[in-house]
Design a protein around this motif. Structure first.
Motif, short mmCIF file in Angstrom:
data_model
loop_
_atom_site.label_atom_id
_atom_site.label_comp_id
_atom_site.label_asym_id
_atom_site.label_seq_id
_atom_site.Cartn_x
_atom_site.Cartn_y
_atom_site.Cartn_z
N SER A 80 0.81 -1.22 0.00
CA SER A 80 0.00 0.00 0.00
C SER A 80 0.85 1.28 0.00
N SER A 81 2.06 1.20 0.56
CA SER A 81 2.92 2.39 0.61
C SER A 81 3.98 2.39 -0.48
N GLY A 82 3.89 1.43 -1.39
CA GLY A 82 4.86 1.37 -2.47
C GLY A 82 5.85 0.23 -2.30
N ALA A 83 6.72 0.06 -3.28
CA ALA A 83 7.68 -1.05 -3.25
C ALA A 83 8.77 -0.83 -4.28
N ALA A 166 5.99 4.35 -5.70
CA ALA A 166 5.06 4.71 -4.62
C ALA A 166 3.63 4.29 -4.92
N ASP A 167 3.30 4.12 -6.18
CA ASP A 167 1.94 3.76 -6.58
C ASP A 167 1.88 2.27 -6.92
N PRO A 168 1.18 1.46 -6.12
CA PRO A 168 1.10 0.01 -6.39
C PRO A 168 0.54 -0.30 -7.77
N ALA A 169 -0.23 0.62 -8.35
CA ALA A 169 -0.81 0.39 -9.68
C ALA A 169 0.26 0.39 -10.76
#
Length: 202
Positions: A80-83, A166-169
């Motif tokens: 949720s906070s990115g990866a 930062a955006d999981p999408a």
């Protein structure tokens, strides 16, 4: 051989002797242990399938962005906070060991060996997602972790990682970025030396 079921008899422990069918007790114990091993193996196999399908969907850019975070959460990975996405070329014969190294070094990470076609040949690559670390400067912390893991993976083959996503999408883009960087550094060791410090900065 998986193991042994042993019955250890005390010569004298101050307790009265009990008449018991020791062979039956040991047989029941062994069967219970085997059942637990089978359940554990099945659970691991299902988890590996779920990890593999998520990473394969992201790699093929067919993952539903709305479902990606939920699918990862079921595996204990909070995106949720990115990866940061990490891809490693496994030249050793221990891809599972390399996957375990990643998940052991980065809490909540998911990693799975996938067979992929590179330059017309099938190769095994480790695909991993490293979720954001800490509330303070998550991008810097996660990238530092990715860099350390890439260094640890060197005995197994070259590894590269994406910039912080930062955006999981957009994790499919992050995996594509990591694949591109891996393709570049795998071509020439001199190029790898020049670019390794720049991996992850976009």
């Amino acid at each position: 051989v998986i193991g042994f079921a042993l019955g250890l008899v005390a010569v004298s422990n101050g307790m009265p002797s009990v008449l018991v069918d020791r062979e039956e007790v040991l047989r029941t114990t062994a069967l219970a242990a085997l059942a637990e091993v089978a359940v554990s193996d099945a659970r691991d196999e299902v988890a590996a399938d779920v990890r593999g399908s998520l990473l394969e969907d992201l790699r093929a850019r067919r993952a539903d962005p709305a479902q990606t975070v939920a699918r990862a959460a079921r595996l204990g990975c909070d995106l949720s906070s990115g990866a940061v996405a990490l891809v490693a070329e496994v030249t050793s014969a221990r891809p599972r060991h390399a996957s375990a190294l990643i998940t052991g070094e980065h809490s909540g990470a998911i990693a799975e060996p996938l067979t992929t076609e590179v330059a017309g040949a099938e190769r095994t690559r480790i695909y991993a997602l490293l979720p954001a670390r800490g509330p303070d400067a998550p991008a810097a912390r996660t990238l530092a972790s990715a860099k350390a893991i890439a260094e640890r993976l060197r005995p197994h083959g070259p590894a590269a990682f994406s910039s912080f996503c930062a955006d999981p999408a957009e994790l499919d883009r992050a995996i594509a970025e990591a694949e591109l960087m891996l393709d570049v550094i795998s071509r020439d060791e001199r190029v790898a030396d020049q670019l390794t410090a720049q991996i992850g900065n976009g």
